[in-house]
Design an enzyme around this catalytic site. Structure first.
Site, PDB file in Angstrom:
ATOM      1  N   ASP A  38      74.658 113.520  77.674  1.00 48.83           N
ATOM      2  CA  ASP A  38      75.528 113.817  76.511  1.00 48.83           C
ATOM      3  C   ASP A  38      76.787 114.588  76.896  1.00 48.83           C
ATOM      4  OD1 ASP A  38      74.185 116.265  76.832  1.00 48.83           O
ATOM      5  OD2 ASP A  38      73.738 116.511  74.694  1.00 48.83           O
ATOM      6  N   ALA A 125      60.446 125.323  74.009  1.00 47.99           N
ATOM      7  CA  ALA A 125      59.639 124.179  74.423  1.00 47.99           C
ATOM      8  C   ALA A 125      60.491 122.934  74.658  1.00 47.99           C
ATOM      9  CB  ALA A 125      58.572 123.885  73.370  1.00 47.99           C
ATOM     10  N   SER A 130      66.789 125.857  68.621  1.00 47.14           N
ATOM     11  CA  SER A 130      68.080 126.501  68.323  1.00 47.14           C
ATOM     12  C   SER A 130      68.967 125.582  67.506  1.00 47.14           C
ATOM     13  CB  SER A 130      68.857 126.881  69.588  1.00 47.14           C
ATOM     14  OG  SER A 130      68.049 127.076  70.669  1.00 47.14           O
ATOM     15  N   ASP A 174      71.462 117.499  70.550  1.00 51.84           N
ATOM     16  CA  ASP A 174      70.426 118.148  69.740  1.00 51.84           C
ATOM     17  C   ASP A 174      70.900 118.384  68.308  1.00 51.84           C
ATOM     18  OD1 ASP A 174      69.302 118.168  72.224  1.00 51.84           O
ATOM     19  OD2 ASP A 174      69.480 120.329  72.525  1.00 51.84           O
TER      20      ASP A 174
HETATM   21  C1  GLA Z   1      69.552 120.208  76.277  1.00 52.62           C
HETATM   22  C2  GLA Z   1      70.955 120.228  75.694  1.00 52.62           C
HETATM   23  C3  GLA Z   1      71.423 118.828  75.308  1.00 52.62           C
HETATM   24  C4  GLA Z   1      71.213 117.839  76.455  1.00 52.62           C
HETATM   25  C5  GLA Z   1      69.807 117.967  77.033  1.00 52.62           C
HETATM   26  C6  GLA Z   1      69.617 117.120  78.264  1.00 52.62           C
HETATM   27  O1  GLA Z   1      68.645 119.810  75.288  1.00 52.62           O
HETATM   28  O2  GLA Z   1      71.003 121.061  74.561  1.00 52.62           O
HETATM   29  O3  GLA Z   1      72.772 118.858  74.912  1.00 52.62           O
HETATM   30  O4  GLA Z   1      72.189 118.012  77.442  1.00 52.62           O
HETATM   31  O5  GLA Z   1      69.495 119.305  77.370  1.00 52.62           O
HETATM   32  O6  GLA Z   1      69.690 115.770  77.940  1.00 52.62           O
END
Ligand code: GLA
Length: 386
Positions: A38, A125, A130, A174
């Protein structure tokens, strides 16, 4: 698995002396495929968990922001919206306060709020607890202040809160997952322009299940290592003369790796990102053609790439994947940022009990903490619940 909106409203009233203007919920996520892509403008495919952060919120117009969490002991924290400043707060309150800061900084007149939060998303986890906190607060303020922002716009502001206010260099996956996912679907997201496609993902209807295995290894060192991977990817893009690694086509990977010469570390990062984007596209094609079981080996391939090239796995995550596959699972991989956190396992319904038992026994034999295993059904994104 969601905090009841009633109990959050009740606690809000005890804390602040009146019922909240409303109650909102935003989920955690797992990512089916597309890891560490991402922040390279690439593809991801998360879906929402049934676990949510729930917020009771009332609007204020006097510049005061009051925050309370059922999950952290301590009294109500009182802040002034005018005084919010990036990286000034190392507590949990940085997430909701960061969202208020990001909204105001973008020109939205958010003049204060009373907020009570309670979450069932396991923290630390790798399941985006968040992001769930950020998005639930953003959606509540969006509604209460009539901002009319879309899900993807709220996600961008939440990412900014986390990048600048909290100081964590995360990508956009996320927050977008929490804001935009739909029940029964995985979200195929192009992180360059945030264009989205909801891909039907109803495993139960096809006799399969997706398990989440939380290794209970907290990814505490993740931020420094995460930042290093991100910087390495940016170096790779610069050396290859592209805006982002997303711009290296899969068909040109070998030539690109050659051009990187003896930059071994960067070569590994580039190889992961370019092959991972291709894996997301493969999974989308397989799901859209109804060949769901065939995604299993793609998940395993993705895990190997994260383990060997990107090097963000850990012994516990590797043990989940190896054991689950040996016990008959269709596929498995770590999910999220890595260095601990959770893995996902795709299995036939009939094999779930045996696979779960095998993983639990392997963890006991290795002297690891007992993992937490639960089934994940693609659930709803952020919404108002009261
Ligand atoms: C964490 C980050 C995301 C992404 C993942 C790996 O969850 O918050 O933005 O980079 O790692 O795919």
């Amino acid at each position: 698995m969601s905090e009841t909106s009633g109990s959050v409203a009740e606690r809000f009233e005890q804390l602040y002396g009146a019922a909240p203007d409303g109650v909102w919920a935003a989920p955690g996520r797992v990512n089916l495929i597309g890891e560490h892509t991402d922040y390279n403008d690439g593809f991801v495919m998360p879906f929402a968990l049934p676990h949510t952060a729930v917020a009771g919120v009332s609007r204020r117009d006097d510049g005061v922001l009051r925050l309370h969490s059922a999950d952290v002991s301590g009294p109500v924290v009182e802040l002034t919206v005018d005084a919010l400043a990036p990286e000034s707060d190392k507590r949990w309150t940085a997430y909701p306060a960061g969202v208020v800061w990001a909204l105001r900084e973008a020109g939205h007149a958010v003049t204060g709020a009373d907020i009570h939060l309670a979450s069932t998303v396991p923290a630390g986890a790798g399941l985006s607890s968040s992001a769930a906190l950020e998005v639930v607060v953003a959606l509540a303020l969006n509604d209460l202040f009539g901002l009319a922002l879309r899900g993807w716009q709220l996600a961008r502001l939440c990412q900014r809160a986390e990048n600048v206010y909290v100081g964590a260099p995360v990508g956009i996956m996320d927050q977008t997952a929490s804001a935009c996912c739909e029940p029964g679907h995985a979200l195929f997201l192009d992180t360059r322009d945030l264009s989205q496609r909801q891909i039907p993902f109803d495993l139960a209807a096809e006799g399969m299940r997706l398990l989440v295995v939380d290794t209970r290894v907290k990814h505490s060192h993740s931020e420094g290592e995460y930042g290093k991977r991100r910087a390495g990817c940016e170096k790779g893009a610069a050396l290859l003369g592209v805006d982002a690694l997303r711009d290296v086509p899969f068909g040109e990977l070998d030539a690109a790796l050659k051009r990187l010469g003896d930059e071994e570390e960067v070569r590994r990062l580039v190889r992961h990102v370019v092959t991972e984007d291709a894996r997301v596209e493969r999974v989308v094609r397989l799901l859209e053609s109804g060949d769901t079981r065939a995604i299993g080996p793609v998940l395993v391939e993705g895990h190997a790439s994260l383990r060997d090239d990107f090097r963000v796995s850990c012994p516990e995550l590797d043990l989940v994947v190896d054991t689950a596959v040996a016990a008959g699972a269709l596929g498995a991989r770590m999910t999220g940022g890595g260095f601990g956190g959770s893995a996902i396992v795709l299995a036939e319904e009939a094999d779930v009990a045996a696979v779960t038992k095998a993983v639990e026994e392997a963890f006991a034999a290795a002297g690891f903490k007992t993992p937490r295993v639960f089934e994940a059904v693609p659930s709803a994104g952020a919404r108002r619940v009261r």
